[in-house]
Design an enzyme around this catalytic site. Sequence first.
Site, PDB file in Angstrom:
ATOM      1  N   LYS A   1      87.994  49.572  55.716  1.00 42.37           N
ATOM      2  CA  LYS A   1      87.458  48.862  55.143  1.00 42.37           C
ATOM      3  C   LYS A   1      87.697  48.926  53.551  1.00 42.37           C
ATOM      4  CE  LYS A   1      84.752  47.008  53.108  1.00 42.37           C
ATOM      5  NZ  LYS A   1      84.857  46.498  51.607  1.00 42.37           N
TER       6      LYS A   1
ATOM      7  N   GLU B   1      75.459  55.197  35.070  1.00 43.62           N
ATOM      8  CA  GLU B   1      76.807  55.227  35.185  1.00 43.62           C
ATOM      9  C   GLU B   1      77.521  53.948  34.813  1.00 43.62           C
ATOM     10  OE1 GLU B   1      78.737  55.333  39.438  1.00 43.62           O
ATOM     11  OE2 GLU B   1      80.326  56.533  38.557  1.00 43.62           O
TER      12      GLU B   1
ATOM     13  N   SER C   1      79.558  53.633  44.892  1.00 44.11           N
ATOM     14  CA  SER C   1      78.739  53.973  44.187  1.00 44.11           C
ATOM     15  C   SER C   1      77.171  54.578  44.854  1.00 44.11           C
ATOM     16  CB  SER C   1      78.006  52.601  43.344  1.00 44.11           C
ATOM     17  OG  SER C   1      77.851  51.851  44.562  1.00 44.11           O
TER      18      SER C   1
ATOM     19  N   CYS D   1      85.583  58.118  38.835  1.00 45.64           N
ATOM     20  CA  CYS D   1      84.594  58.833  39.258  1.00 45.64           C
ATOM     21  C   CYS D   1      84.412  60.184  38.618  1.00 45.64           C
ATOM     22  CB  CYS D   1      84.254  58.862  40.731  1.00 45.64           C
ATOM     23  SG  CYS D   1      85.522  60.037  41.500  1.00 45.64           S
TER      24      CYS D   1
ATOM     25  N   GLU E   1      87.313  44.889  48.452  1.00 44.28           N
ATOM     26  CA  GLU E   1      87.857  43.490  48.346  1.00 44.28           C
ATOM     27  C   GLU E   1      88.180  43.294  47.150  1.00 44.28           C
ATOM     28  OE1 GLU E   1      84.443  44.431  48.538  1.00 44.28           O
ATOM     29  OE2 GLU E   1      83.182  43.474  47.630  1.00 44.28           O
TER      30      GLU E   1
HETATM   31  P1  NAD Z   1      80.709  49.979  45.421  1.00 40.85           P
HETATM   32  O1  NAD Z   1      79.556  50.915  45.878  1.00 40.85           O
HETATM   33  O2  NAD Z   1      80.274  48.579  44.879  1.00 40.85           O
HETATM   34  O3  NAD Z   1      81.720  49.535  46.691  1.00 40.85           O
HETATM   35  C1  NAD Z   1      82.231  50.456  47.503  1.00 40.85           C
HETATM   36  C2  NAD Z   1      82.377  50.030  48.822  1.00 40.85           C
HETATM   37  O4  NAD Z   1      81.169  49.521  49.467  1.00 40.85           O
HETATM   38  C3  NAD Z   1      83.472  48.728  48.981  1.00 40.85           C
HETATM   39  O5  NAD Z   1      84.169  48.711  50.025  1.00 40.85           O
HETATM   40  C4  NAD Z   1      82.411  47.550  48.901  1.00 40.85           C
HETATM   41  O6  NAD Z   1      82.938  46.364  49.572  1.00 40.85           O
HETATM   42  C5  NAD Z   1      81.235  48.124  49.743  1.00 40.85           C
HETATM   43  N1  NAD Z   1      79.790  47.567  49.467  1.00 40.85           N
HETATM   44  C6  NAD Z   1      79.562  46.972  48.331  1.00 40.85           C
HETATM   45  N2  NAD Z   1      78.171  46.714  48.377  1.00 40.85           N
HETATM   46  C7  NAD Z   1      77.633  47.095  49.520  1.00 40.85           C
HETATM   47  C8  NAD Z   1      76.746  46.701  50.238  1.00 40.85           C
HETATM   48  N3  NAD Z   1      75.575  46.090  49.551  1.00 40.85           N
HETATM   49  N4  NAD Z   1      76.499  47.027  51.436  1.00 40.85           N
HETATM   50  C9  NAD Z   1      77.359  47.518  52.117  1.00 40.85           C
HETATM   51  N5  NAD Z   1      78.673  47.861  51.522  1.00 40.85           N
HETATM   52  C10 NAD Z   1      78.996  47.567  50.287  1.00 40.85           C
HETATM   53  O7  NAD Z   1      81.731  50.823  44.478  1.00 40.85           O
HETATM   54  P2  NAD Z   1      83.012  50.137  43.722  1.00 40.85           P
HETATM   55  O8  NAD Z   1      82.383  49.370  42.567  1.00 40.85           O
HETATM   56  O9  NAD Z   1      83.945  49.698  44.482  1.00 40.85           O
HETATM   57  O10 NAD Z   1      83.665  51.600  43.089  1.00 40.85           O
HETATM   58  C11 NAD Z   1      82.972  52.220  41.831  1.00 40.85           C
HETATM   59  C12 NAD Z   1      82.185  53.375  42.330  1.00 40.85           C
HETATM   60  O11 NAD Z   1      82.445  54.624  43.222  1.00 40.85           O
HETATM   61  C13 NAD Z   1      81.459  54.296  40.976  1.00 40.85           C
HETATM   62  O12 NAD Z   1      80.214  54.468  41.167  1.00 40.85           O
HETATM   63  C14 NAD Z   1      82.426  55.427  41.388  1.00 40.85           C
HETATM   64  O13 NAD Z   1      81.846  56.632  40.793  1.00 40.85           O
HETATM   65  C15 NAD Z   1      82.440  55.485  42.792  1.00 40.85           C
HETATM   66  N6  NAD Z   1      83.307  56.637  43.062  1.00 40.85           N
HETATM   67  C16 NAD Z   1      83.025  57.711  43.448  1.00 40.85           C
HETATM   68  C17 NAD Z   1      84.175  58.541  43.925  1.00 40.85           C
HETATM   69  C18 NAD Z   1      83.896  60.167  44.230  1.00 40.85           C
HETATM   70  O14 NAD Z   1      84.741  60.632  44.804  1.00 40.85           O
HETATM   71  N7  NAD Z   1      82.642  60.476  44.350  1.00 40.85           N
HETATM   72  C19 NAD Z   1      85.400  58.338  43.843  1.00 40.85           C
HETATM   73  C20 NAD Z   1      85.891  56.982  43.479  1.00 40.85           C
HETATM   74  C21 NAD Z   1      84.816  56.037  43.111  1.00 40.85           C
END
Ligand code: NAD
Length: 497
Positions: free
Chosen positions: A173, A382, A226, A281, A176
Site C-alpha cells: 500500500k 519534524e 510519520s 527521514c 497515494e
Molecule cells: P504518513 O505517515 O503521512 O504516511 C505514511 C503512510 O501511512 C502512507 O501510505 C499513508 O497513506 C498512510 N497513512 C496516512 N495517514 C494515515 C492514517 N491516519 N491511518 C492509517 N494510515 C495512514 O507519512 P508521509 O507524509 O507519507 O511520509 C513522511 C514521513 O515518513 C516523515 O515523518 C518521515 O520522517 C517518515 N519517514 C521515515 C523513514 C524511516 O525510515 N524512519 C523513512 C522515510 C520516511
Amino acid sequence: MQLINHWIDGAFVSTTPHRTGPVFNPATGAQTAEVAMASADDVALAVGAARRAYDSWRDAPLTRRQNIMFAFRELVAKSRPALAEALTAEHGKTIDDALGEVQRGLEVIEFACNIAHLLKGDFSEQVSTGVDTYSVRQPLGVVAGITPFNFPAMVPMWMYPIAIACGNTFVLKPSEKDPTVSQMVAELFAEAGLPDGVFNVVHGDKESVDALLSHPDVAAISFVGSTPIARYVHETGIRNGKRVQALGGAKNHMIVLPDADMDLAADAAVSAGFGSAGERCMAISVVVSVGDAADTLLPKIQERIAKLKIAPGNEEGAEMGPLVTREHLEKVASYVTAGESEGGTLLVDGRDLTVEGSADGFFIGPSLFDNVTTDMSIYTDEIFGPVLSVVRVSRYEDAIALINDNQYGNGTAIFTNDGGAARKFQREIQVGMIGINLPIPVPLAFYSFGGWKDSIFGSHAIYGPEGVHFYTRPKVMISRWPDPIHRGVDLGFPQHE
Ligand code: NAD
C-alpha cells in the site's frame, strides 16, 4: 484524466473505484492523474490473491525464487531512468536524486538475490547420544507494506524483495501521493516471471491501511511513515496478533565541534539539510554548534545556500525541487513564520522564492535559523522541509545531552577531527544510525536500517539481516534417527547425555 488502479493477481484492476484521490506534478501544481482509493473489499481481493499464491510460492525452490529476483534486478536496473522520471513527476525531487533513490533500492534487491545463502539454517550433530538438532527459518505467509511519499521507489524496496525471496507473498500500500512507480514495479515483476498474486499493489489511505491491519490473513506489517501513524499501526497491528515493524519520523542533529573541517561541515549541512527539499527521514534539520563553531560555519552555509539552483526536478542542473503538495508547502512556510515569532534569528528566508515559469508549483526556498532554542516549534517538530536550525551550546557534553533528550533517534552526525570525541559520540549517543564526518548515515543493504526511540516501533530494523529475520520465523528440530535405544516411559524433563 488517467486513473491509477490497483494491481491484484497479476493484472491491473479494471473496475471503477468507489473513491479516488488526486495526483499532482508538484513542479507545475497541475493534477496529472486520479488514484484509486481501496475499500476493505479491494484489500480483501488483494489479500485473497496473495493467500492463494502463498502455498505454491513458499514451495518454489530457493534457486527459482533467486533466479526471478536476479531477472527482476536486471529489469529494474534497465528501467532506472524511467522510474526516476516517473518519481520526479509525482514527488518533485531532482532526477539525480531520483536515480540515487532507485540505486539504493536496487541494493536491497541485490541482497535478496543472495537469499539461498541468507536462509541457511544451523545443524548440530550428536547433541545427545544419537540425537541431532537443526533449525530453519520459514516464511510467515501474506505480509503487507505501507509506505511514505518521500521515497516511493526505495522504501517499498526495503521490504518486498526480502519478503518475497523468503517465500512470503506481498501486498503493498504505497503513498497515494506518488503511486506510479509501484505500478511500474508490478509490471517488471510480472516480466521477471514472478507468479500472479505474489506481489500486489492496493492504493489508498487510512481506509485501506485499516483493512490491512484487521485482515486475519495478513501475518505481518512493515510500515514506514510519520511517528503518530507508525505508533497507531504498531499498536493496532500488535493488538490484532500481527508481527509489526513501524519506522517513524525524525529530527536529525549534526554536531559541529570547533576543530572540524568547516568547509566539509558546511557542505554536509547544506546537502543534508536541503537535499530533496528536506523531505528525507535522514535529513539534517538541526546543526548543534559547540563553542564558537557557528561563527565560522554560518557564513559558509549562507554562501552555499545562495548558489543553490531551485527548479523543477527534471530541469538541467536543478539541485532542489518543489515540495510534494500545496498543503505541505503551506505547513512548512508556517513553521518559518513561527520560528521568527518565537525568537529564532532568520538568516535566510525561503518563503519569498519565485521560480520562473513555475508560478503554481509547490516551491519554497531554503531557510536558515540561528539561535534556535529547544522550546521553539522549529526545534521540537519534524518540519520535513528545507528549514535548517542552528542551536548553540557551550560544551560538547551539552550537545550530546540535547540529542539524547530528543524524542527521535533516527540518524545523527558529528563533524570533528578528534578521534576521541568521535568515539565518545558513537558510544554515548542514543540514536540508531551514526555518521562521523558524514551527514546521512544510511547503511548499505547488507546492514540493517533503523532508528531508536520514537523513530521506530517494534523490535526489528528494516532490510539486511534484520529483514530476513522479520519476514521469517525460526523452527528447530530435534531428531533421534534411527533410535536404537528404547528407554521406556520417563516423565522427567528431557535431559541430554
Ligand atoms: P504518513 O505517515 O503521512 O504516511 C505514511 C503512510 O501511512 C502512507 O501510505 C499513508 O497513506 C498512510 N497513512 C496516512 N495517514 C494515515 C492514517 N491516519 N491511518 C492509517 N494510515 C495512514 O507519512 P508521509 O507524509 O507519507 O511520509 C513522511 C514521513 O515518513 C516523515 O515523518 C518521515 O520522517 C517518515 N519517514 C521515515 C523513514 C524511516 O525510515 N524512519 C523513512 C522515510 C520516511
